[in-house]
Design an enzyme around this catalytic site. Sequence first.
Site, mmCIF file in Angstrom:
data_model
loop_
_atom_site.group_PDB
_atom_site.id
_atom_site.type_symbol
_atom_site.label_atom_id
_atom_site.label_comp_id
_atom_site.label_asym_id
_atom_site.label_seq_id
_atom_site.Cartn_x
_atom_site.Cartn_y
_atom_site.Cartn_z
ATOM 1 N N ASP A 238 -6.078 9.161 9.731
ATOM 2 C CA ASP A 238 -4.790 8.641 10.180
ATOM 3 C C ASP A 238 -4.393 9.147 11.553
ATOM 4 O OD1 ASP A 238 -3.711 6.914 8.076
ATOM 5 O OD2 ASP A 238 -3.938 8.702 6.824
ATOM 6 N N TYR B 5 -11.163 -4.436 2.798
ATOM 7 C CA TYR B 5 -10.248 -4.071 3.881
ATOM 8 C C TYR B 5 -11.073 -3.883 5.139
ATOM 9 C CZ TYR B 5 -6.397 -1.302 6.006
ATOM 10 O OH TYR B 5 -5.409 -0.813 6.812
ATOM 11 N N GLU C 275 0.867 -1.175 0.000
ATOM 12 C CA GLU C 275 0.000 0.000 0.000
ATOM 13 C C GLU C 275 0.900 1.221 0.000
ATOM 14 O OE1 GLU C 275 -2.800 0.671 3.076
ATOM 15 O OE2 GLU C 275 -4.042 -1.032 2.541
#
Lengths: 399, 286
Positions: free
Chosen positions: B69, B183, B58
């Site tokens: 994040d 995911y 990734e």
Amino acid sequence: MTPGASTTEHRFGPYGGRYVPETLITALDELTAAWRDASADPAFAEELRGLLENYAGRPSPLYRAPRVEEAIGAGPVYLKREDLNHTGAHKINNTLGQALLARWMGKRRIIAETGAGQHGVATATVCALFDLECVVYMGTEDVERQALNVYRMELLGAEVRPVDSGSCTLKDATNEAIRDWVTNVRDTHYIIGSVVGPDPFPRMVRDFQAVIGEETRAQLEAAEGRLPGAVVACVGGGSNAMGIFHAFVPFGDVRLVGVEAAGEGLDSGRHSAPLAAGAPGVLHGSLSYLLQDADGQVAPAHSISAGLDYPGVGPEHSWLLDEGRAEYVTVTDDRALAAFHRLSRLEGLIPALESAHAVAHVFEAGAELARHGPVVVCLSGRGDKDVAHVARLSGDRGR
Amino acid sequence: MIDRVPAPTGMSLAQCFARCRAEGRAALIPFLTCGYPDGQQSLELLRGMARSGADIIELGIPFSDPLADGPTIQRSSFQALEGGMTTEGTLEVLRAFRAGHDTPVVLFGYLNPILRYGVDEFARAAAGAGAQGLLLTDVPAGSDPALEERLAAHGLDLIRLIAPTTSPERIALIAGAGAGFLYYISRTGITGARAQLRRALGQEVEAVKQRSAGIPVVVGFGISTPEQAADVAAVADGVVVGSALIDRCEQAGAEGVQEFVAALRGAMQRDGPDPPATSPPTPCPG
């Protein structure tokens, strides 16, 4: 084709939407459903109305400003006195509504972002009132600039968490609040402070703020027997503007004028005027005009007023701009500061630096604005919070 | 901006998972922010990851406001931007990597830089540079169908996230719209290394697999040790490790990253009853 063009759900034209991490989708669905159900419940509306009246001090007066009229040589000019609300600005309209909604959803923990601290104080206030846990994210730069509001929030029982990433201002505080919400979404409600963020926030916050325009319309009808010719409000995220515009959007003859912060001038690159000088982009969950560089990185905003110091803007404003229904102008730091002083001297009203941008535009364009009927300016907040800052600036400038 | 000569494309995600399945193991998927610590070093890190056992990489496109994040990847993103990394620069690093490796690459990032680049132009350029997939954390499935279609129009697999808060009905919808792999986010929250994984993870992954219509399900967010990677590998088709690698890079440099990737891969090697692959899977191009 514009992004967003394929779907109208959650949007104003192409703008708005839900550009958020997957983790939040369920919470946004829940919030949308709760907002829909609460809106349909007369008891909810009644409780909110009672709080707005007896706790926040609504309706706020619509004050005719004779010395402003004299100064610009035209009139009538009215000031919608949101500065008289509890906590000193229009922010409380929204935080009361959302706190009731959080209680409705059974969420006991509240988070918020704040720039100048006004929304943080309004959130901390309602959390004290409803006995909710309250965490407010605030950029370290703002924590320093607005120390008094930090103390105010703590006095009200909130925890202020300084954010030292990125530009250390409102944009970054919002990032951090969203990160908190993603992490604690099951028991936490995010009281966003403006008509920004993913759907349903922009329309929900607008609806909580729409009381400003509804009152204005009734008050002006009583005073003048007619609609305003122009309604003027400052635009950062744009909640006081959407609040006062909303009731007048269907009346095409009423000019809607939003005033963005030109900072040190649009050419300087140091401003907060995405509608005037930005391009459509995605920040904080919605598509709207945005200050950004050639690589799509969000550009830092600048304004003398911390409440306007934001690189984005509510998606409905983007739509009103594209549709030609509202017009957007800009006012520099210097002109806003001059209007701050001038309104204080003329009317004995110290405006918030945010609101001073709208006032500045009326000082300059008021005669033209008044040609088609009464001019209403949203005095969205009072300037007590800015007095120390302005004193410092005035000292710097050798006054 | 668009490659005029046919670029080496790399192995497809489907081929990669087929190979891992044939070898009786889960795929190891390390993450790296492009431009961290700088452009040249991130290229070397990519090569090192591929050499030490990464099955898929990734590659993060840095963004000024990475709101999904945690602090580690935020920091790496800011450092990359300060070093001048851009979306185009990320594709250049990918092209350079692709010249010597066929390890599939999924570009990971946020929507705004892609909008600015041009949605169609980006989808074409990224596929041309040798990316197999694209994962945009702020484009959840169904949020902007026309945009999603255009992103996938030039051969990129649009990787979808599923969160612990995602409803079963929505999982089915996402699986229907997904390609490459799904995911699964191992916990509500943002990226970042965690000492402990949640106990219910296995059941949750199983629940996703039941609705995934055969698309491989990988797990990420918070996996920070070889032991955790092994635990997750036992229940998922792939394991993503991100922040822990960047932490390692800060502490021990490129060599540390390679050793760590090798350790993760070693820990994930199942030495149970799975027979070794007797027939080779679809051959890899290159």
